[in-house]
Design an enzyme around this catalytic site. Structure first.
Site, PDB file in Angstrom:
ATOM      1  N   GLY A 257      -1.856  -2.903   7.838  1.00 39.18           N
ATOM      2  CA  GLY A 257      -1.669  -4.172   8.177  1.00 39.18           C
ATOM      3  C   GLY A 257      -1.065  -5.264   7.130  1.00 39.18           C
ATOM      4  O   GLY A 257      -0.542  -6.057   7.199  1.00 39.18           O
ATOM      5  N   ASP A 258      -1.693  -4.979   5.907  1.00 39.05           N
ATOM      6  CA  ASP A 258      -1.235  -5.645   4.560  1.00 39.05           C
ATOM      7  C   ASP A 258       0.313  -5.485   4.362  1.00 39.05           C
ATOM      8  O   ASP A 258       1.038  -6.551   4.229  1.00 39.05           O
ATOM      9  CB  ASP A 258      -2.016  -5.313   3.251  1.00 39.05           C
TER      10      ASP A 258
HETATM   11  P1  AMP Z   1      -2.916  -2.225  12.773  1.00 36.83           P
HETATM   12  O1  AMP Z   1      -3.474  -3.296  11.488  1.00 36.83           O
HETATM   13  O2  AMP Z   1      -3.813  -0.664  12.360  1.00 36.83           O
HETATM   14  O3  AMP Z   1      -2.837  -2.663  14.015  1.00 36.83           O
HETATM   15  O4  AMP Z   1      -1.674  -1.842  12.017  1.00 36.83           O
HETATM   16  C1  AMP Z   1      -0.609  -2.514  11.714  1.00 36.83           C
HETATM   17  C2  AMP Z   1       0.829  -2.251  11.919  1.00 36.83           C
HETATM   18  O5  AMP Z   1       0.896  -1.030  11.134  1.00 36.83           O
HETATM   19  C3  AMP Z   1       1.057  -1.746  13.361  1.00 36.83           C
HETATM   20  O6  AMP Z   1       1.552  -2.950  13.991  1.00 36.83           O
HETATM   21  C4  AMP Z   1       1.904  -0.762  13.271  1.00 36.83           C
HETATM   22  O7  AMP Z   1       3.123  -1.416  13.021  1.00 36.83           O
HETATM   23  C5  AMP Z   1       1.705   0.071  11.906  1.00 36.83           C
HETATM   24  N1  AMP Z   1       0.679   1.118  12.380  1.00 36.83           N
HETATM   25  C6  AMP Z   1      -0.335   1.277  12.079  1.00 36.83           C
HETATM   26  N2  AMP Z   1      -0.766   2.564  12.645  1.00 36.83           N
HETATM   27  C7  AMP Z   1       0.321   3.308  13.258  1.00 36.83           C
HETATM   28  C8  AMP Z   1       0.435   4.289  13.698  1.00 36.83           C
HETATM   29  N3  AMP Z   1      -0.439   5.245  13.944  1.00 36.83           N
HETATM   30  N4  AMP Z   1       1.704   4.548  14.133  1.00 36.83           N
HETATM   31  C9  AMP Z   1       2.797   3.605  14.013  1.00 36.83           C
HETATM   32  N5  AMP Z   1       2.442   2.617  13.386  1.00 36.83           N
HETATM   33  C10 AMP Z   1       1.442   2.378  12.959  1.00 36.83           C
END
Ligand code: AMP
Length: 307
Positions: A257-258
């Site tokens: 996320g960061d």
């Molecule tokens: P999150 O804060 O976990 O929602 O993740 C932030 C961003 O990281 C997401 O919007 C994706 O662009 C990327 N991301 C996180 N986890 C994954 C994953 N398992 N596969 C692909 N992209 C990911």
């Protein structure tokens, strides 16, 4: 040149190198990670400042030297002779990572004691960036001081960007967390939540619920991240979606996320559309989750990512 001030806590990170108890010391923390990626992505197109409080001991000096070496300005960082940096240790057990924290008395908890220090840090800035973790480490009084300083910054034309980054363990109770997060959203122009956390702690049934809850408080742009799932963009009341490319081998989701937030902001600062910026952000985050650690230098190589 755009000037961005990221506000929060950067901690000592102790990461295991082997099973024999050898650890590598580094520095990390959500708002710092975003500042690090912003500085790498924007290079001389922007000035990135970090605002926090540190001690006057050698490890605090080492952290400041590290920030400076990474092109992050430290001029307004406060020094507290009676405190030092917070620290966390990563432990690996059967391939699973767990984290232990020592941050209750960290210097960063005192970053918002004086409105004068905050005004000084935000002086001449275009963008202020902070998170729910920034709010969680402050006393009620200091949190109000930070809110008032950001209000003033906004009234003078500054843009406020906020990642709710919900961490219930850092709050005495859930109501306090929810109120503080929504108060911060009221001041923010751009909110960058992660749906999984928001669904758990605010009960949102869908990413659209998350986006609308923040937009109702006044945020003009809300980008709802959703792990590997579809990203929802609500910009000036228009809704659109982007599905990130699947990542075949997710190694470590630390700083997903960061880094996403930095990719999005860097691209917006470079004048790109919201849609293009989300695509860039997702590309960067995909590279970050494919490697171990919070700060993935390879992911920001111009050959891998162009802003
Ligand atoms: P999150 O804060 O976990 O929602 O993740 C932030 C961003 O990281 C997401 O919007 C994706 O662009 C990327 N991301 C996180 N986890 C994954 C994953 N398992 N596969 C692909 N992209 C990911």
């Amino acid at each position: 040149m755009t000037r961005i001030v990221s506000i929060g806590e950067c901690m000592i990170e102790m990461a295991p190198l082997d099973s024999a108890g050898t650890y590598r010391m580094g520095f990390a923390g959500d708002t710092f990670n975003t500042a690090w990626y912003l500085a790498k992505l924007l290079e001389d197109r922007a000035q990135v400042d970090y605002f926090t409080a540190v001690g006057t001991d050698p490890v605090s000096d080492q952290m400041l030297a590290f920030l400076n070496s990474e092109n992050i300005r430290t001029a307004s960082i406060l020094r507290r002779p009676d405190r030092t940096l917070g620290m966390y240790m990563i432990q690996l057990q059967d391939g699973e990572r767990s984290f232990s924290y020592w941050r209750e008395q960290s210097a960063a908890r005192t970053l918002a004691q004086s409105p004068h220090d905050l005004t000084n840090a935000l002086q001449g800035a275009d963008i202020a960036y902070f998170s729910g973790i920034t709010l969680a480490i402050l006393s009620d009084w200091d949190r109000r001081t930070l809110m008032r300083s950001l209000q003033l910054f906004s009234a003078c034309g500054g843009e406020i960007v906020f990642d709710p980054n919900l961490r219930p363990k850092l709050w005495p109770d859930m109501d306090k967390m929810r109120h503080a997060i929504m108060d911060a959203a009221c001041l923010s122009d751009i909110v960058l939540p992660s749906h999984e956390d928001e669904a758990t702690w605010f009960g949102d049934a869908s990413p659209l619920d998350t986006a609308e809850r923040y937009a109702k408080e006044g945020a003009c742009t809300v980008i709802v991240k959703n792990g590997p799932g579809e990203i929802l963009m609500l910009d000036d009341r228009a809704i659109s979606h982007f599905l990130p490319n699947p990542v075949a081998n997710v190694v470590d989701t630390t700083a997903a996320g960061d880094s996403f937030n930095a990719g999005f902001l860097a691209s917006r600062i470079a004048g790109k559309s919201v849609e293009h910026s989300v695509e860039t952000a997702a590309k960067l985050a995909a590279r970050v989750v494919s490697s171990r650690g919070a700060l993935v230098a390879d992911a920001v190589q111009p050959s891998n990512l162009r802003i």
